[in-house]
Structures are given as C-alpha cells and as structure tokens.
Design a protein around this motif. Structure first.
Motif, PDB file in Angstrom:
ATOM      1  N   PHE A  76     -53.025  31.893-123.815  1.00 21.32           N
ATOM      2  CA  PHE A  76     -52.073  31.027-123.407  1.00 21.32           C
ATOM      3  C   PHE A  76     -51.525  29.826-124.249  1.00 21.32           C
ATOM      4  O   PHE A  76     -50.336  29.584-123.979  1.00 21.32           O
ATOM      5  N   GLY A 131     -43.834  27.562-119.990  1.00 27.91           N
ATOM      6  CA  GLY A 131     -44.799  27.096-121.295  1.00 27.91           C
ATOM      7  C   GLY A 131     -45.697  26.012-120.768  1.00 27.91           C
ATOM      8  O   GLY A 131     -46.978  26.009-121.350  1.00 27.91           O
ATOM      9  N   ALA A 132     -45.127  24.852-120.230  1.00 25.52           N
ATOM     10  CA  ALA A 132     -46.056  23.743-119.558  1.00 25.52           C
ATOM     11  C   ALA A 132     -47.033  24.366-118.926  1.00 25.52           C
ATOM     12  O   ALA A 132     -48.534  23.941-119.040  1.00 25.52           O
ATOM     13  N   ARG A 174     -42.719  29.234-125.713  1.00 22.71           N
ATOM     14  CA  ARG A 174     -41.750  29.343-124.989  1.00 22.71           C
ATOM     15  C   ARG A 174     -41.436  27.738-125.078  1.00 22.71           C
ATOM     16  O   ARG A 174     -40.099  27.332-124.213  1.00 22.71           O
ATOM     17  N   ALA A 175     -42.041  26.731-125.286  1.00 22.45           N
ATOM     18  CA  ALA A 175     -41.630  25.381-125.006  1.00 22.45           C
ATOM     19  C   ALA A 175     -41.612  24.649-126.514  1.00 22.45           C
ATOM     20  O   ALA A 175     -41.634  23.306-126.333  1.00 22.45           O
ATOM     21  N   PRO A 206     -46.576  21.431-125.722  1.00 19.86           N
ATOM     22  CA  PRO A 206     -47.719  22.070-125.545  1.00 19.86           C
ATOM     23  C   PRO A 206     -48.923  21.213-126.312  1.00 19.86           C
ATOM     24  O   PRO A 206     -50.087  21.394-125.878  1.00 19.86           O
ATOM     25  N   LEU A 240     -48.516  27.389-118.881  1.00 17.51           N
ATOM     26  CA  LEU A 240     -49.479  28.404-119.772  1.00 17.51           C
ATOM     27  C   LEU A 240     -50.277  27.360-120.496  1.00 17.51           C
ATOM     28  O   LEU A 240     -51.522  27.361-120.780  1.00 17.51           O
ATOM     29  N   ALA A 241     -49.653  25.818-121.052  1.00 12.29           N
ATOM     30  CA  ALA A 241     -50.509  25.115-121.776  1.00 12.29           C
ATOM     31  C   ALA A 241     -51.587  24.630-120.908  1.00 12.29           C
ATOM     32  O   ALA A 241     -52.725  24.056-121.241  1.00 12.29           O
ATOM     33  N   TYR A 279     -39.363  26.235-120.603  1.00 10.54           N
ATOM     34  CA  TYR A 279     -40.178  25.050-120.942  1.00 10.54           C
ATOM     35  C   TYR A 279     -41.235  24.758-119.818  1.00 10.54           C
ATOM     36  O   TYR A 279     -42.418  24.422-120.148  1.00 10.54           O
ATOM     37  N   SER A 303     -48.577  31.618-126.198  1.00 15.57           N
ATOM     38  CA  SER A 303     -47.466  31.724-125.163  1.00 15.57           C
ATOM     39  C   SER A 303     -46.826  30.386-124.938  1.00 15.57           C
ATOM     40  O   SER A 303     -45.503  30.451-125.047  1.00 15.57           O
ATOM     41  N   ALA A 304     -47.584  29.569-124.745  1.00  8.91           N
ATOM     42  CA  ALA A 304     -46.914  28.308-124.458  1.00  8.91           C
ATOM     43  C   ALA A 304     -45.829  27.723-125.511  1.00  8.91           C
ATOM     44  O   ALA A 304     -44.905  27.206-125.349  1.00  8.91           O
TER      45      ALA A 304
END
Length: 317
Positions: free
Chosen positions: A81, A161-162, A88-89, A94, A164-165, A158, A84-85
C-alpha cells in the motif's frame, strides 16, 4: 523510558528508508518492490535464525502463526500500500498521511490497553496529540498548496495515492498493537529472536509473492524485464539495504522499545519515522523545506518531547 525512546528513534531513522525506494525506483511496480524487500529480509534472517536457533525452538506453533500474521499484514501488505501510494502521490503527501500513525495508535492503545499498560491521562496527553496533529496539518498544507499550483498534476492519481496511504495506516495501526501484545505477554523472550522469527515467517510469503508477480506479468504480456528489472544493480542494492536496516534491524529496535514503553507512548514515537522520511524526501528533492513545513516539524518534535514525560496511571480494577 529513555532507553526505549532511543530505540524508537533508531527504528524511525531506519524505517524512513522505506519511503526512499519507490522514489528511486519509479519504474518498478509497487508489488515487486514489496515482495523483493521482504524476500531480502527473509534471506537476511536465515543465518541469524541459525545463530539464534536455540531461542527459536522455544517458540510454539501459536507463536509462529502470530509471526506469520504480523509478517503478512505489517510487512508485505503495508509496504504494498505504501509503495503504491508514493508512486501515485509522491513522497511528502503519503508521508504525512502515514504521519498520523502516532495519533491513531496512541488513541487506539489508550482505549484498548489501559488495564495492561496503565492509562495515559487524556487531559495530559491531549496537548501532545494536538501538537503532533498540528504539525502534520502544517506540512500537509504546504504539499497540498504545491499540488494545487501544479497545472499538470493528476488529482485523481493523487487521490488514489491518498486512499492507499490510508490503507497503509490501517495495516500499521494493527501491527504495533498486536506486536506489543506478544512482547508484553512474553517478557522473558528476546526482542531479537522475535524480529528474526518475523523475518523467517516473511520468507515463504515473499517467495510466493515474487512468483505471483512474475507469473502475472508474463500472463498480461508486460514488457518489464523480470526478475530484476531494467536496473538490477540499483534494485538489488536498495532492496538488500532496506531489508537489512529497515526490516530486520528496524524491527529489532522497535521490539526493544515496545518491551520498555507503554503501547500508547510507543505509538506516538513512530513520529520519528515521519521526520526521517521527510528529511530524506527533501534531500532527494535538493531543496529546503518551506517555513510552514519547518513549523510543522517543530510541532512534531515538541509534541513527542511532551509525550515522553506523561506517566501512565494504574487503571482501576
């Protein structure tokens, strides 16, 4: 108290390294980075397990099942996770979401473990939690403002990503609570042995995960150059470094801290990971933090210093 705090600081400095990998290897899938990191951790743990085989034999079947759960959720799933975050962000957003962990864990532990660890009085704990939350909000505001000013930014990317974070936060809220349960229930066991046991438990999971990633890429016709990707030297070196320092040694230091500190206090000290990750991110950017970011970092530090002075009170029978 102070020995436990220093162990938590060492763990945070090493755990901050996990935020560097996805930034240095943006072309590598997050799933591959996750299983590779813990494959390295498991392989590093094997010779350590041989040296510590006498203590490992004392672990029961239930202990190994617990180590397997901790490895699956607190290691593989969490880093999947998180990586991945970050991909993306970017790094800071993250990092700041993960930075809410001290607040989340402290609240959960104070609700869950007061009878065992003593209760940290909410009235005295509140200023520390407020300072930590304020510091996180300050740094997060700077990153969100930069995002709004970037015309080419993909907001949906983004946002994913958030999310996933946040999933990573859920995994790592569960992990230290359960890990502390085992350590506090087995005060005579070595934190080093427990860190090694988690590494050994991680190895078969990481091997299976690596095979699944490889098979999945082949099935989808991916052009990614398995098994080591386009930059094998960098990939291998980084995974071994993270596996050694962030996984085994970081877990060892955290276990030492968890045996010495109330869980609610230890949870707040994860803020050291956030500070280290931010420092590494700005070093990679080659820029100094904004004044509001520095203000946020100062709030985090002051909040932690206040927190370590709060003494737990015995819960009523």
């Amino acid at each position: 108290m102070w020995a436990g705090t220093l162990y938590a600081l060492a763990a945070g400095l090493m755990w901050g390294l996990v935020f560097v990998g996805p930034l240095l290897l943006p072309e590598y899938p997050a799933a591959l980075q996750s299983v590779a990191r813990y494959l390295a951790f498991g392989l590093i743990a094997l010779p350590l397990a041989w040296l510590d085989r006498r203590n490992l034999r004392l672990l029961t079947r239930a202990d190994w099942i617990e180590a397997l759960k901790l490895a699956a959720i607190g290691n593989l799933l969490y880093y999947l996770f998180l990586a991945s975050a970050i991909q993306r962000a970017g790094g800071p957003v993250p990092t700041m979401i993960i930075g809410t962990l001290p607040v989340v864990i402290a609240i959960c532990a104070n609700l869950r473990n007061a009878r065992r660890d003593g209760k940290l009085p909410w009235r005295r704990l509140a200023p520390s939690l407020a300072l930590i939350a304020l510091g996180i909000a300050c740094v997060n505001q700077v990153e969100l403002q930069a995002l709004r000013q970037d015309a080419g930014a993909d907001i949906s990317r983004y946002a994913i990503g958030a999310v996933l974070a946040l999933a990573a936060v859920a995994c790592w809220t569960w992990y230290p609570l359960r890990n502390a349960d085992w350590l506090r229930d087995h005060p005579g066991r070595s934190p080093r042995t427990w860190a090694t046991a988690q590494g050994v438990a991680t190895l078969p999971l990481a091997l299976a995960g690596y095979a699944m990633v490889w098979i999945g890429m082949a099935a989808t016709g991916s052009g990614f150059d398995m098994p080591l990707g386009p930059r094998p030297d960098v990939f291998l070196g980084l995974m071994i470094a993270i596996g050694l320092f962030a996984s085994w040694l970081g877990t060892l230091c955290w276990n030492e801290a968890s045996q010495r500190l109330p869980t609610a206090l230890a949870g707040q000290l994860i803020v050291f990971e956030t500070l280290a990750a931010l420092a590494y991110a700005f070093i990679l950017r080659g820029s100094m933090p904004e004044p509001l970011t520095l203000t946020g970092i100062a709030c985090l530090v002051v909040g932690v210093l206040r927190a370590v002075r709060v003494k737990p009170q015995a819960a009523p029978a």
